[in-house]
Scaffold this active site. Structure first.
Site, PDB file in Angstrom:
ATOM      1  N   HIS A  77      40.265   6.704  37.625  1.00 26.63           N
ATOM      2  CA  HIS A  77      39.607   7.996  37.776  1.00 26.63           C
ATOM      3  C   HIS A  77      40.325   8.870  38.800  1.00 26.63           C
ATOM      4  O   HIS A  77      41.001   8.376  39.708  1.00 26.63           O
ATOM      5  CB  HIS A  77      38.152   7.799  38.188  1.00 26.63           C
ATOM      6  CG  HIS A  77      37.303   7.243  37.090  1.00 26.63           C
ATOM      7  ND1 HIS A  77      35.948   7.097  37.203  1.00 26.63           N
ATOM      8  CD2 HIS A  77      37.619   6.813  35.846  1.00 26.63           C
ATOM      9  CE1 HIS A  77      35.465   6.598  36.079  1.00 26.63           C
ATOM     10  NE2 HIS A  77      36.467   6.408  35.240  1.00 26.63           N
ATOM     11  N   GLU A  79      39.179  10.622  41.282  1.00 23.30           N
ATOM     12  CA  GLU A  79      38.755  10.374  42.659  1.00 23.30           C
ATOM     13  C   GLU A  79      39.363   9.077  43.183  1.00 23.30           C
ATOM     14  O   GLU A  79      39.788   9.007  44.338  1.00 23.30           O
ATOM     15  CB  GLU A  79      37.222  10.306  42.743  1.00 23.30           C
ATOM     16  CG  GLU A  79      36.520  11.558  42.247  1.00 23.30           C
ATOM     17  CD  GLU A  79      36.230  11.547  40.743  1.00 23.30           C
ATOM     18  OE1 GLU A  79      35.511  12.459  40.293  1.00 23.30           O
ATOM     19  OE2 GLU A  79      36.702  10.642  40.020  1.00 23.30           O
TER      20      GLU A  79
END
Length: 169
Positions: A77, A79
């Site tokens: 991901h 993040e």
């Protein structure tokens, strides 16, 4: 343009490198009003991109229901990529702020909480697909000292970024 809009437009630019067949997400980590890391979602370095068939889960979407099969998904991901990059280069993110084009998932939220991220800002909302787990998801996000807040920013590529239309040429 506000500070939050400024950093969010940078996160929107970062997501253009995303190579996931699903959503395209960009993240920016800011500490003391300076960008210390960025990330977008896609396969790990050295692996075949998702867009080129590298991820089994993304390649066979009809086989996996929402929130199922993450154990075979090789995509990282946005993040997570931003968090990992800060660690790789030895930067502390305690009290940092994260700007993400998508409200971070359960796993990313736990990682940010553990890393002592102060605040998360996002454009597009994400709800846990299993209704009974939504309460637990919100409980994790509620523990962030600065909270989790939606930022209102015009996103002309929202449909593309949320996997609703093909990648533009």
């Amino acid at each position: 343009m506000t500070r939050d809009e400024y950093y969010m437009t940078i996160a929107m630019a970062v997501r253009k490198k995303a190579n996931c067949l699903g959503r395209k997400v960009g993240a920016v980590i800011v500490k003391e009003n300076r960008i210390i890391s960025t990330g977008y979602n896609g396969t790990p370095e050295g692996m075949t991109n998702c867009l080129d068939g590298g991820c089994v889960r993304c390649k066979n979407k009809e086989t996996y229901a929402s929130s199922v099969g993450y154990d075979v998904c090789i995509c990282v991901h946005a993040e997570q990529n931003a968090l990992i990059t800060t660690a790789r280069f030895g930067n502390s993110i305690e009290d940092a702020v994260i700007f993400s084009t998508l409200r971070p998932c359960f796993d990313c939220s736990k990682a940010m909480l553990q890393a002592k991220v102060h605040t998360i800002y996002y454009i597009h909302d994400w709800q846990h697909p299993t209704g009974t787990l939504q309460e637990q998801y919100l409980l994790v996000q509620d523990k962030l000292r600065g909270g989790v807040t939606s930022v209102s920013v015009d996103d002309p590529e929202a449909d593309w970024a949320n996997g609703k239309v093909p990648t533009p040429n």
